[in-house]
Design a protein around this motif. Structure first.
Motif, PDB file in Angstrom:
ATOM      1  N   PRO A 152       0.825  -1.217   0.000  1.00  0.00           N
ATOM      2  CA  PRO A 152       0.000   0.000   0.000  1.00  0.00           C
ATOM      3  C   PRO A 152       0.854   1.260   0.000  1.00  0.00           C
ATOM      4  N   VAL A 153       0.184   2.372  -0.153  1.00  0.00           N
ATOM      5  CA  VAL A 153       0.851   3.672  -0.138  1.00  0.00           C
ATOM      6  C   VAL A 153       0.931   4.186   1.291  1.00  0.00           C
ATOM      7  N   ALA A 154       2.063   4.796   1.632  1.00  0.00           N
ATOM      8  CA  ALA A 154       2.218   5.439   2.934  1.00  0.00           C
ATOM      9  C   ALA A 154       1.565   6.821   2.884  1.00  0.00           C
ATOM     10  N   ARG A 155       0.828   7.170   3.941  1.00  0.00           N
ATOM     11  CA  ARG A 155       0.040   8.403   3.937  1.00  0.00           C
ATOM     12  C   ARG A 155       0.306   9.217   5.198  1.00  0.00           C
ATOM     13  N   ARG A 156       0.458  10.509   5.006  1.00  0.00           N
ATOM     14  CA  ARG A 156       0.599  11.413   6.146  1.00  0.00           C
ATOM     15  C   ARG A 156      -0.780  11.835   6.638  1.00  0.00           C
ATOM     16  N   THR A 157      -0.916  11.968   7.934  1.00  0.00           N
ATOM     17  CA  THR A 157      -2.180  12.440   8.497  1.00  0.00           C
ATOM     18  C   THR A 157      -2.324  13.941   8.322  1.00  0.00           C
ATOM     19  N   VAL A 158      -1.256  14.665   8.551  1.00  0.00           N
ATOM     20  CA  VAL A 158      -1.295  16.125   8.465  1.00  0.00           C
ATOM     21  C   VAL A 158      -1.553  16.539   7.016  1.00  0.00           C
TER      22      VAL A 158
ATOM     23  N   PHE B  23      18.155 -20.900 -19.536  1.00  0.00           N
ATOM     24  CA  PHE B  23      18.286 -19.751 -18.638  1.00  0.00           C
ATOM     25  C   PHE B  23      17.497 -18.595 -19.229  1.00  0.00           C
ATOM     26  N   GLY B  24      16.789 -17.862 -18.379  1.00  0.00           N
ATOM     27  CA  GLY B  24      16.009 -16.727 -18.855  1.00  0.00           C
ATOM     28  C   GLY B  24      16.103 -15.550 -17.914  1.00  0.00           C
ATOM     29  N   VAL B  25      16.096 -14.360 -18.481  1.00  0.00           N
ATOM     30  CA  VAL B  25      16.104 -13.138 -17.688  1.00  0.00           C
ATOM     31  C   VAL B  25      15.247 -12.101 -18.397  1.00  0.00           C
ATOM     32  N   THR B  26      14.446 -11.391 -17.630  1.00  0.00           N
ATOM     33  CA  THR B  26      13.663 -10.280 -18.168  1.00  0.00           C
ATOM     34  C   THR B  26      14.034  -9.006 -17.420  1.00  0.00           C
ATOM     35  N   TYR B  27      13.964  -7.901 -18.131  1.00  0.00           N
ATOM     36  CA  TYR B  27      14.268  -6.595 -17.547  1.00  0.00           C
ATOM     37  C   TYR B  27      13.017  -5.727 -17.627  1.00  0.00           C
ATOM     38  N   THR B  28      12.655  -5.132 -16.506  1.00  0.00           N
ATOM     39  CA  THR B  28      11.519  -4.220 -16.439  1.00  0.00           C
ATOM     40  C   THR B  28      12.026  -2.872 -15.951  1.00  0.00           C
ATOM     41  N   GLY B  29      11.852  -1.870 -16.768  1.00  0.00           N
ATOM     42  CA  GLY B  29      12.336  -0.546 -16.410  1.00  0.00           C
ATOM     43  C   GLY B  29      11.509   0.124 -15.326  1.00  0.00           C
ATOM     44  N   GLU B  30      11.942   1.274 -14.947  1.00  0.00           N
ATOM     45  CA  GLU B  30      11.271   2.056 -13.899  1.00  0.00           C
ATOM     46  C   GLU B  30       9.810   2.307 -14.280  1.00  0.00           C
ATOM     47  N   THR B  31       8.899   2.082 -13.339  1.00  0.00           N
ATOM     48  CA  THR B  31       7.478   2.285 -13.593  1.00  0.00           C
ATOM     49  C   THR B  31       6.849   3.110 -12.476  1.00  0.00           C
ATOM     50  N   LYS B  32       5.755   3.761 -12.821  1.00  0.00           N
ATOM     51  CA  LYS B  32       4.952   4.493 -11.841  1.00  0.00           C
ATOM     52  C   LYS B  32       3.601   3.801 -11.739  1.00  0.00           C
ATOM     53  N   PRO B  33       3.271   3.288 -10.558  1.00  0.00           N
ATOM     54  CA  PRO B  33       2.061   2.463 -10.446  1.00  0.00           C
ATOM     55  C   PRO B  33       0.757   3.238 -10.469  1.00  0.00           C
TER      56      PRO B  33
ATOM     57  N   ARG C 114      -4.838   8.518  -9.620  1.00  0.00           N
ATOM     58  CA  ARG C 114      -5.090   8.772  -8.204  1.00  0.00           C
ATOM     59  C   ARG C 114      -4.238   9.935  -7.719  1.00  0.00           C
ATOM     60  N   GLY C 115      -4.745  10.616  -6.728  1.00  0.00           N
ATOM     61  CA  GLY C 115      -3.977  11.680  -6.097  1.00  0.00           C
ATOM     62  C   GLY C 115      -4.147  13.035  -6.731  1.00  0.00           C
ATOM     63  N   GLY C 116      -4.996  13.148  -7.762  1.00  0.00           N
ATOM     64  CA  GLY C 116      -5.214  14.441  -8.383  1.00  0.00           C
ATOM     65  C   GLY C 116      -5.968  15.388  -7.463  1.00  0.00           C
ATOM     66  N   ILE C 117      -5.514  16.637  -7.393  1.00  0.00           N
ATOM     67  CA  ILE C 117      -6.161  17.644  -6.542  1.00  0.00           C
ATOM     68  C   ILE C 117      -6.988  18.575  -7.427  1.00  0.00           C
TER      69      ILE C 117
ATOM     70  N   ARG D 152       1.266  10.277  -7.790  1.00  0.00           N
ATOM     71  CA  ARG D 152       1.725  10.111  -9.170  1.00  0.00           C
ATOM     72  C   ARG D 152       3.246  10.166  -9.317  1.00  0.00           C
ATOM     73  N   ASP D 153       3.942  10.540  -8.269  1.00  0.00           N
ATOM     74  CA  ASP D 153       5.402  10.559  -8.312  1.00  0.00           C
ATOM     75  C   ASP D 153       6.029   9.309  -7.706  1.00  0.00           C
ATOM     76  N   ILE D 154       5.186   8.402  -7.189  1.00  0.00           N
ATOM     77  CA  ILE D 154       5.711   7.156  -6.634  1.00  0.00           C
ATOM     78  C   ILE D 154       6.322   6.324  -7.758  1.00  0.00           C
ATOM     79  N   VAL D 155       7.520   5.798  -7.512  1.00  0.00           N
ATOM     80  CA  VAL D 155       8.263   5.078  -8.543  1.00  0.00           C
ATOM     81  C   VAL D 155       8.625   3.680  -8.040  1.00  0.00           C
ATOM     82  N   ILE D 156       8.421   2.694  -8.887  1.00  0.00           N
ATOM     83  CA  ILE D 156       8.940   1.349  -8.637  1.00  0.00           C
ATOM     84  C   ILE D 156      10.224   1.212  -9.442  1.00  0.00           C
ATOM     85  N   PRO D 157      11.350   0.997  -8.790  1.00  0.00           N
ATOM     86  CA  PRO D 157      12.632   0.948  -9.516  1.00  0.00           C
ATOM     87  C   PRO D 157      12.691  -0.205 -10.517  1.00  0.00           C
ATOM     88  N   GLU D 158      13.618  -0.095 -11.441  1.00  0.00           N
ATOM     89  CA  GLU D 158      13.843  -1.141 -12.428  1.00  0.00           C
ATOM     90  C   GLU D 158      14.289  -2.423 -11.733  1.00  0.00           C
ATOM     91  N   TYR D 159      14.048  -3.559 -12.380  1.00  0.00           N
ATOM     92  CA  TYR D 159      14.471  -4.831 -11.787  1.00  0.00           C
ATOM     93  C   TYR D 159      14.650  -5.885 -12.879  1.00  0.00           C
TER      94      TYR D 159
END
Length: 722
Positions: free
Chosen positions: A220-226, A625-635, A639-642, A660-667
């Motif tokens: 889940p997303v971390a949320r500030r109360t303030v 042997f297999g390897v896949t590369y997934t670049g940086e993504t924003k999940p 959501r989060g529009g004001i 919208r600025d949350i990033v999942i790093p490449e892997y």
């Protein structure tokens, strides 16, 4: 004799395929098509030990996130809402046991089957009976309580070789690193085929799949109360906890019946008629339904360290469908045998029905007295599920739709090949008449309003035209333009009585272009191409707060898919893509325009190696042997529009809360396998023993679906064939 509609099998040890029926409805060489089709063979699926297709199943360019339960996927940065099974609509639930190949047609050319998003379609092609008797038993066991059993039998039925059968039975049970998560699938399918003569064949297939899933919890997303803002990160501190608990589940059962008749009249004319029927029952219990929002993890304030806004819901549903296809094809020559022509005329019909009642607790309801904590503390978890039987007043009817969509289609395709196939011109036009009958019964069943019913008819013309030219004997260039339409019959509903109605369905168009090559005596084959796709008429909220179909998405990119048989015993499968997919029009949401689509990496790639030993002391050994590369993504994207109200009263989204600025790093995702096959002297039985390994380096990362990758895993499979 029946090659117009029957794809010829490649060698038994092949990871690639040279022919396809997806996209053209008739058997065609992939290198001669003016658009891109990727094929994943059953040999590849078994060698790499895939037991269920998910995020890691990405060994083709611009393709990922396949959901075998729901049937959705992502192709070229856009959603694929539906899939096909042998050319007919299929709403998810697949298993590898009876799959011969998975064909992925990219781009709007998929509209040859009717409604489709402009990104493409996935066609699951099942196995066919064989004339030679054969039997196979496979048993697998592995990490996290993995158990799988496959049984297959094929051959003549009775004393006549004209009638053949194929029987498949599979059972899969799989656990996960997170507690409570589990997958269980049972499959039983059978095919009977009768060949009246070399020109006439009829087959009947029945399949039953039962799938139970207790899901893995996403991070889940971390949320500030303030201020109620987000800090732009995922709550990795509880990434390994399954906050769903033991009661979260989805059960799906699908029954499918299919019948096909093929006949070749003469050297010119051939015909195929097919009928299909399926029904899917769904039962679900979930705890993250909060009126469209998702649970968030509090990082400060009174509820620091807790997950809030979890609400129970349960639902049942029944989906069904039926279809009919009649294909008539002619293959003939003109201009003194200098022009080869193929003409296809198709009539098809499909019906889709859906009833989807759902009950949920109201947002803000105090649920602790019922045994379910809206505010959940991972340090003192309470997983008790308030059952509808024990707490009937807790649940309120939230949704009850009863919908039906009928589509009548007519498709004409013509292909002309000149200069001994050096230049191939393909053109087609499809006409579809769509009838929707949508009923919203929610308010009537609650006693707050009448039944709302929407009946409407629409028609769609979707042309396509393409050119495939041999630049040299080994390299072909292609370009293709196609249009598509999408009814979205799974989610279309009648509005509340008196509400507005969308005047049109979704549409789209796109271009494909590039090169297809067969080099080094056809040992190295590849497709290198680009694409330009526009998805139109997307429902968005405008500046007045109204829902309208005025949104659009543009997806552009470059892809490479290659296979290189370096030696007769060593081969490479590799490729990747660059993809830029973003909204160009999003109504009031100005902040969303230009942002990469959620969950879509701009860069991706894959590599698969295979080495076999066909002689000598190591004869029968195979490693891969297999390897896949997934670049940086924003999940997150929507959501989060004001929302800001301008002085003139218009409401726009010009900023966001951090979602919208949350990033999942490449892997990188890795897997490998080793197998050894042997046949005792004088025996008719072939034996093999295979070991497969996943996440070889035991890396710890979050996948683009926001789920934590499973730790290193291993499985062992014993197979005996007769």
């Amino acid at each position: 004799m029946l090659s117009e509609f029957t794809v010829q099998a490649d060698p038994a040890d092949s990871y690639t395929a040279s022919e396809t029926i997806t996209g053209s409805r008739v058997a065609e060489k992939i290198r001669n098509l003016p658009y891109t089709v990727n094929v994943l063979t059953s040999e590849f699926i078994e060698d790499f030990g895939f037991v269920d297709f998910g995020d890691d199943f990405a060994y083709t360019s611009s393709f990922g996130g396949y959901d075998p339960g729901g049937g959705s996927a992502n192709v070229r940065g856009l959603a694929v809402g539906k899939s096909l099974r042998n050319g007919f609509l299929r709403i998810g639930v697949v298993d590898r046991g009876n799959i011969d190949r998975i064909e992925i047609i990219k781009g709007p050319s998929a509209a040859v089957y009717g409604e489709a998003l402009p990104s493409g379609l996935i066609n699951i092609v099942t196995k066919k009976p064989k004339e030679k008797p054969g039997y196979k038993l496979s048993v697998m066991g592995g990490s996290r309580d993995l158990v799988r059993t496959d049984l297959e039998a094929t051959g003549p039925l009775g004393t006549s070789k004209k009638t053949t059968y194929l029987l498949n039975a599979s059972f899969l049970e799989q656990g996960y690193d997170q507690p409570y998560a589990q997958l269980r699938t049972k499959v039983l399918s059978g095919v009977v085929q009768h060949k009246f003569n070399p020109t006439t064949t009829v087959s009947v297939e029945l399949e039953y799949i039962d799938r139970h899933n207790n899901p893995v919890a996403y991070v889940p997303v971390a949320r500030r109360t303030v201020g109620g803002t987000y800090n732009g990160r995922l709550a990795t501190e509880i990434a390994g906890i399954n906050w769903y608990g033991p009661a979260e589940s989805t059960d799906r059962t699908v029954t499918t019946l299919n019948a096909t008749f093929e006949h070749k009249f003469n050297a010119v004319w051939s015909m195929r008629m097919a009928a299909n029927w399926f029904t899917r029952e769904v039962s679900s219990r979930n705890s993250n339904v909060t009126g469209g929002a998702a649970p968030t993890y509090q990082i400060d304030g009174t509820n620091a360290g807790r997950l809030i806004d979890r609400l129970p819901a349960y639902g049942t549903g029944e989906e069904g469908g039926a279809g009919f296809q009649a294909d008539l094809t002619a293959r003939y020559w003109l201009a003194q045998h200098r022009l080869e022509n193929r003409t296809l005329l198709t009539f098809d019909y499909s019906r889709y029905t859906r009833t989807d009642p759902q009950w949920r607790a109201a947002a803000g309801t105090a649920l602790n007295n019922s045994g379910f904590a809206r505010i959940w503390d991972p340090r003192n978890p309470n997983y008790t599920w308030p059952t509808p039987e024990a707490f009937p007043t807790l649940y309120t009817l939230n949704r009850w739709n009863d919908n039906r969509t009928d589509i009548y289609g007519l498709f004409l395709r013509h292909q002309t090949a000149a200069w001994k196939g050096r230049a191939i011109l393909v053109g087609g036009m499809r006409y579809d008449f769509v009838k929707e009958d949508l009923k919203r019964e929610t308010e009537a069943r609650l006693g707050t309003g009448p039944v709302s019913r929407l009946q409407r008819d629409q028609d769609h013309f979707t042309p396509n035209i393409g050119l495939n030219v041999g630049v040299t004997d080994s390299v072909r260039a292609y370009v293709n333009y196609a249009e598509s339409f999408f009814v979205n019959s799974q989610t279309n509903t009648a509005p509340v009585a008196g509400g507005t109605v969308d005047p049109v369905n979704e549409g789209g168009f796109g271009w494909d272009y590039g090169f297809k090559a067969s080099l080094l005596d056809e040992q190295l084959t590849f497709t290198l191409g680009g694409f330009y796709i526009v998805r139109q008429n997307i429902r968005v909220t405008d500046e007045n707060g109204d829902s309208r179909r005025v949104g659009s998405i543009l997806s552009r990119g470059v892809e490479l898919d290659a296979n290189w048989a370096v030696t007769p015993t060593f081969s490479l499968l590799f490729g990747g893509g660059l993809n830029n997919a973003a909204y160009t029009e999003a109504g009031q949401d100005l902040d969303q325009v230009g942002r990469q689509m959620s969950g879509v990496p701009k860069e991706s790639g894959y590599l698969a190696l295979r080495k076999t030993w066909k002689s000598g002391r190591l004869k029968g050994l195979k490693v891969n042997f297999g390897v896949t590369y997934t670049g940086e993504t924003k999940p997150f994207q929507d959501r989060g529009g004001i929302v800001t109200t301008l002085p003139d009263g218009r409401r726009v989204v010009a900023s966001h809360s951090g979602y919208r600025d949350i990033v999942i790093p490449e892997y990188f995702s890795t897997r490998a396998g080793i197998s050894y096959g042997w046949k005792p002297r004088g025996s008719r039985l072939n034996h093999s023993l295979a070991a497969n390994f996943t996440n070889l380096l035991d890396d710890d990362y979050i996948e683009r679906s926001r789920r934590v990758v499973e730790p290193f895993g291993a499985s062992l499979t014993y197979t005996v064939k007769y």
